[in-house]
Scaffold this active site. Structure first.
Site, short mmCIF file in Angstrom:
data_model
loop_
_atom_site.label_atom_id
_atom_site.label_comp_id
_atom_site.label_asym_id
_atom_site.label_seq_id
_atom_site.Cartn_x
_atom_site.Cartn_y
_atom_site.Cartn_z
N LYS A 202 38.03 -43.29 3.22
CA LYS A 202 39.31 -43.97 3.49
C LYS A 202 40.20 -42.97 4.24
O LYS A 202 41.30 -42.62 3.83
CB LYS A 202 39.95 -44.42 2.18
CG LYS A 202 41.13 -45.38 2.36
CD LYS A 202 40.74 -46.67 3.03
CE LYS A 202 41.96 -47.63 3.07
NZ LYS A 202 41.70 -48.81 3.90
N ASP B 226 30.55 -45.52 -6.93
CA ASP B 226 30.41 -46.27 -8.18
C ASP B 226 30.57 -47.76 -7.92
O ASP B 226 29.77 -48.60 -8.36
CB ASP B 226 31.47 -45.78 -9.18
CG ASP B 226 31.25 -46.29 -10.59
OD1 ASP B 226 30.23 -46.98 -10.82
OD2 ASP B 226 32.07 -46.02 -11.46
N ASP C 108 27.34 -50.85 -7.27
CA ASP C 108 27.25 -52.03 -8.13
C ASP C 108 27.25 -53.30 -7.29
O ASP C 108 26.51 -54.25 -7.58
CB ASP C 108 28.42 -52.06 -9.11
CG ASP C 108 28.19 -51.17 -10.33
OD1 ASP C 108 27.14 -50.50 -10.38
OD2 ASP C 108 29.06 -51.14 -11.22
N TYR D 60 37.10 -38.84 -10.89
CA TYR D 60 36.52 -38.88 -12.23
C TYR D 60 36.57 -37.52 -12.91
O TYR D 60 36.58 -37.43 -14.14
CB TYR D 60 35.08 -39.38 -12.19
CG TYR D 60 34.92 -40.85 -11.88
CD1 TYR D 60 36.02 -41.68 -11.72
CD2 TYR D 60 33.67 -41.41 -11.72
CE1 TYR D 60 35.87 -43.02 -11.42
CE2 TYR D 60 33.50 -42.75 -11.42
CZ TYR D 60 34.61 -43.55 -11.26
OH TYR D 60 34.46 -44.89 -10.97
N ASP E 147 36.95 -50.27 2.52
CA ASP E 147 37.24 -51.70 2.42
C ASP E 147 36.35 -52.49 3.37
O ASP E 147 35.85 -53.57 3.02
CB ASP E 147 38.73 -51.99 2.66
CG ASP E 147 39.32 -51.18 3.79
OD1 ASP E 147 38.63 -50.34 4.39
OD2 ASP E 147 40.52 -51.40 4.10
#
Length: 356
Positions: A191, A247, A251, A142, A223
């Site tokens: 990851k 992020d 959620d 970001y 994942d």
């Protein structure tokens, strides 16, 4: 005690949910003998409309001069045509960076009275949902370089993700310190089988863990983590992860508790000043219709009272008021179930104030 709060009402339902939350803070101030002074700081699409930029210098100065910041929500399709550097969300990223808010804390807790709203199987929900996502907030993709160019007749876009050891180390310390006050387990999400940034993340978090021998550290690929959050959320205590993964996963975590409208968050750096907001968006489709759920924002204000102002009793009073209103069966549309009593944003705010 006197505290100055910068107020970012934002876009969509932001002004509605912030308005009700300020009413709750006023009730707290009256009950406990405090004075809260509110300073308006336009940011987001509304600021673009008025000032041409998502975060005017005057708003930034107001936030930096305040004891903490309360934010509703920013953005919406009205501003989708804005250049990337001038979108409403860019104001939020700029403010986080300017305030040095490198840690975002998002609790995922299922309210007992909302268990019927949990989308998971009842046997999974019965094990309990009570964990915290600690997300690094001002690094990663970001805040990397973003470029778009034409190569061989077609457009090519590149977003750069980078992390340094100190960025990882400081947010890891937050997670371990938080775990010490909870169930003493940290799950670090990365990851590392693919990304160099994740390999550095795993190495650095492992090194920090040596300073917390009383806290268990687990590593998990992102994942798998996305799957495990819906398969068995009870296994998690504190999750720590980088910006993009945090992020998305936070959620997901909020939705399994029943509604994204119920979840608050705090963004902190060094010192007590922070920014507090619900994790949901501006929901322009219901803006101005008295349909928004203000509880996520109200609970964000409770986090402000607890973490930035050291007002534990006041925070307890707000959280107890929310619990009492839910126990009585009052529901906004996003958490409405059979047998509930439907109310709008204004009435929900009034009910919470009444219980305080």
């Amino acid at each position: 005690m006197n505290k100055t709060i910068a107020v970012i009402r934002g876009d969509g339902i932001g002004p509605e949910i912030v308005g009700e939350t300020l009413g709750v803070l006023d009730a707290v101030a009256q009950k406990f003998g405090h004075t809260f002074t509110y300073k308006e700081a336009p940011m987001g699409g509304c600021a673009i409309d008025e000032f041409g930029v998502p975060l005017p210098d005057s708003s930034l100065e107001t936030c930096l001069a305040s004891d903490s910041v309360l934010l509703g929500a920013v953005g919406g399709p009205k501003w989708d045509a804005q250049p990337s550097a001038n979108r409403p969300e860019r104001g939020l990223l700029k403010l986080r960076e300017a305030m040095g808010l490198y840690t975002n804390v998002r609790p995922a807790r299922m309210f007992p009275d909302l268990s019927a709203a949990c989308p998971l199987r009842s046997d999974i929900a019965a094990r309990g949902i009570d964990f915290v996502v600690v997300r690094e907030l001002i690094g990663g993709v970001y805040f990397g370089q973003h470029t778009t160019e034409t190569v061989d007749g077609e457009q090519k876009a590149v977003d750069i993700m980078s992390y340094t050891e100190h960025e990882i180390r400081r947010v890891a310390h937050v997670a371990f310190q938080m775990a010490r006050k909870r169930r003493k387990r940290v799950t670090s999400i990365d990851k590392a089988n693919v990304l160099d940034t994740s390999r550095l993340w795993r190495k650095t978090v492992t090194a920090v863990a040596e300073e917390y021998p009383d806290v268990e550290l687990l590593h998990m690929y992102v994942d798998n983590a996305a799957m495990q959050i819906v398969r068995d959320p009870s296994q998690f205590d504190v999750i720590v992860t980088e910006n993009l993964f945090g992020d998305i996963l936070s959620d997901e975590a909020s939705q399994i508790t029943g509604s994204i409208g119920m979840i608050p968050s705090s963004s902190m750096g060094e010192g007590a000043r922070g920014m507090y907001e619900p994790i949901h968006g501006s929901a322009p489709d219901i803006a101005g219709q008295d349909k928004a759920n203000p509880i996520g924002t109200v609970l964000a204000a409770a986090m402000m009272l607890r973490y930035s102002f050291d007002m534990a009793a006041e925070a307890d009073a707000v959280e107890a008021a929310v619990d009492a209103v839910l126990k009585e069966g009052w529901r906004c549309g996003d958490i409405m179930q059979g047998g509930g009593k439907l109310v709008g944003c204004r009435e929900m705010g009034r009910l919470i104030r009444e219980h305080i």
